[in-house]
Design a protein around this motif. Sequence first.
Motif, short mmCIF file in Angstrom:
data_model
loop_
_atom_site.label_atom_id
_atom_site.label_comp_id
_atom_site.label_asym_id
_atom_site.label_seq_id
_atom_site.Cartn_x
_atom_site.Cartn_y
_atom_site.Cartn_z
N SER A 71 1.24 -0.70 0.25
CA SER A 71 0.02 0.10 -0.13
C SER A 71 0.45 0.95 0.11
O SER A 71 0.48 1.85 -0.92
N VAL A 72 2.23 1.56 0.68
CA VAL A 72 2.71 2.50 1.15
C VAL A 72 3.89 2.40 -0.89
O VAL A 72 3.45 3.20 -0.67
N MET A 73 3.78 1.11 -1.24
CA MET A 73 4.83 1.63 -2.52
C MET A 73 3.42 2.31 -3.34
O MET A 73 4.39 3.03 -4.05
N ALA A 74 2.59 2.00 -3.34
CA ALA A 74 1.65 1.74 -4.14
C ALA A 74 1.69 3.58 -4.44
O ALA A 74 1.25 4.39 -5.83
N GLN A 75 1.18 4.21 -2.98
CA GLN A 75 1.14 5.13 -2.14
C GLN A 75 2.13 6.60 -3.34
O GLN A 75 2.30 7.21 -4.00
N GLN A 76 3.53 5.88 -2.95
CA GLN A 76 5.32 6.50 -3.60
C GLN A 76 4.63 6.61 -4.68
O GLN A 76 4.91 7.64 -4.98
N ASN A 77 4.30 5.77 -5.10
CA ASN A 77 4.13 5.72 -6.97
C ASN A 77 2.85 6.28 -7.89
O ASN A 77 2.98 5.72 -9.28
N ARG A 78 2.27 6.55 -7.16
CA ARG A 78 1.12 7.11 -7.66
C ARG A 78 1.07 9.13 -8.02
O ARG A 78 1.71 9.84 -6.93
N ILE A 79 0.82 8.98 -9.49
CA ILE A 79 0.82 10.57 -9.75
C ILE A 79 -0.61 10.74 -9.84
O ILE A 79 -1.67 9.79 -10.54
N ASP A 80 -1.40 12.32 -9.03
CA ASP A 80 -2.88 12.17 -9.99
C ASP A 80 -2.49 13.56 -10.36
O ASP A 80 -1.53 14.64 -9.80
N MET A 81 -2.94 13.59 -11.39
CA MET A 81 -3.07 14.73 -12.03
C MET A 81 -4.29 15.11 -13.18
O MET A 81 -4.59 14.57 -13.73
N PRO A 120 -12.21 15.30 -15.48
CA PRO A 120 -11.48 14.87 -15.95
C PRO A 120 -9.50 14.92 -15.52
O PRO A 120 -8.83 16.18 -14.97
N ALA A 121 -9.33 13.63 -15.15
CA ALA A 121 -7.71 13.50 -14.89
C ALA A 121 -7.34 12.35 -14.99
O ALA A 121 -8.32 11.34 -15.72
N ILE A 122 -6.43 11.34 -14.53
CA ILE A 122 -5.77 10.66 -14.62
C ILE A 122 -4.99 10.48 -13.36
O ILE A 122 -4.32 11.28 -12.83
N THR A 123 -4.62 9.04 -13.33
CA THR A 123 -3.94 9.03 -11.65
C THR A 123 -2.65 7.76 -12.65
O THR A 123 -3.44 6.21 -13.59
N VAL A 124 -1.63 8.21 -12.53
CA VAL A 124 -0.74 6.94 -13.16
C VAL A 124 -0.15 6.12 -11.88
O VAL A 124 0.12 7.15 -10.46
N TYR A 125 0.13 4.87 -12.43
CA TYR A 125 0.54 4.08 -10.83
C TYR A 125 2.29 3.73 -11.62
O TYR A 125 2.15 3.26 -12.76
N LYS A 126 3.26 4.13 -11.61
CA LYS A 126 4.26 3.79 -11.72
C LYS A 126 5.08 2.31 -11.53
O LYS A 126 4.78 3.03 -9.93
N ALA A 127 5.46 2.42 -12.66
CA ALA A 127 6.34 0.36 -11.94
C ALA A 127 7.47 0.60 -11.56
O ALA A 127 8.05 1.86 -11.52
N ALA A 128 7.97 0.24 -10.34
CA ALA A 128 9.80 0.28 -9.55
C ALA A 128 10.82 -0.02 -10.40
O ALA A 128 11.49 0.15 -10.71
N LYS A 129 10.19 -1.02 -11.56
CA LYS A 129 11.24 -1.28 -12.42
C LYS A 129 10.45 -1.67 -13.77
O LYS A 129 10.70 -2.52 -14.32
N PRO A 130 10.44 -0.13 -14.56
CA PRO A 130 9.61 -0.38 -15.25
C PRO A 130 10.63 -1.13 -16.72
O PRO A 130 11.17 -0.52 -17.05
N ASN A 131 9.74 -1.41 -17.58
CA ASN A 131 10.05 -1.77 -18.67
C ASN A 131 10.20 -1.00 -19.98
O ASN A 131 9.94 -1.60 -20.99
N GLY A 132 9.34 0.15 -19.97
CA GLY A 132 8.86 1.12 -21.13
C GLY A 132 7.62 0.96 -21.59
O GLY A 132 7.20 1.89 -22.73
N LYS A 133 6.64 0.40 -21.17
CA LYS A 133 5.80 0.20 -21.99
C LYS A 133 4.63 0.95 -20.68
O LYS A 133 4.47 0.64 -19.51
N ALA A 134 3.59 1.28 -21.44
CA ALA A 134 2.77 2.31 -20.56
C ALA A 134 1.13 1.53 -20.44
O ALA A 134 0.94 1.47 -21.86
N ILE A 135 -0.33 1.66 -20.21
CA ILE A 135 -1.96 1.15 -20.31
C ILE A 135 -2.14 2.29 -19.70
O ILE A 135 -2.38 2.53 -19.07
#
Length: 283
Positions: free
Chosen positions: A19-29, A54-69
Amino acid sequence: MGMKIRRYLVAGFMGISFSVMAQQNRIDMMLWDKNVGADQAKAIVEKADFNRDPAITVYKAAKPNGKAIIMCPGGGYGWEATGHEGHDIAHWLNNQGVTYVVLKYRLPQGNHEIPLSDAEQAIRLVREHAEEWGVDPSKVGIMGASAGGHLASTVATHYTSAATRPDFQILFYPVITMDPSYTHAGSRTNLLGENPSADLQNRFSNELQVTPDTPKAFLILSSDDDIVPVANSINYYTSLVSNKVPVAMHIYPNGGHGYGYSEWFTYKDQWKSELEKWLREEI
């Protein structure tokens, strides 16, 4: 301390950690800003009826492989199922290295331009922040469920520039057509109004809008879907094949409609495995 108690404590600590990790990697824009951006974006904002932000919520991967959905939740264009067809999928995709974005788009209320403009803006923002979020700008996909699948397939067939063309599309039991003989009536009315013209109906029947430049696709549905007829997906699949667009379609014998990431769907492990493989090998 008993073994069972230790297991519960470990599981609890892991849950807190995730949960903490998700919050740290979460961006609301916010999606739009009246003070910045292209003239076209400003014009859309000025004329729009903002019944929501209208907004986006971004969940950044800890080890990103370059792909985004970018995910477009369903809800018949009348509401948005942001849980099982939205935020609930974040942790699983992040574990695959995928940067996951949930789109909160404006509901059209008969204005068919609004959802598409929001979805295209979401793609722009992901590409603008690609380096910051660990995203390869050439690996940005759109995903949607039910009416959100219609929105995702609309972006895939109606994108207005190279900057807003998704590189791939993932559709869960999607609404595809606006043909009244086999569309989802509520989605059609909410998007196009009560009596749309034949031209408007055909324009947003996305099986009719596929070209060889439409991005590759992955479709999931169930044979017993009694909400959105399976012909929506099948006709879209046929059109993609006819235009030589790479496509995978997985049809499960039961499950109905609207399962998303829900645990009760019998074939959840299967679709997760197939999608994970497809993302790994095709994107």
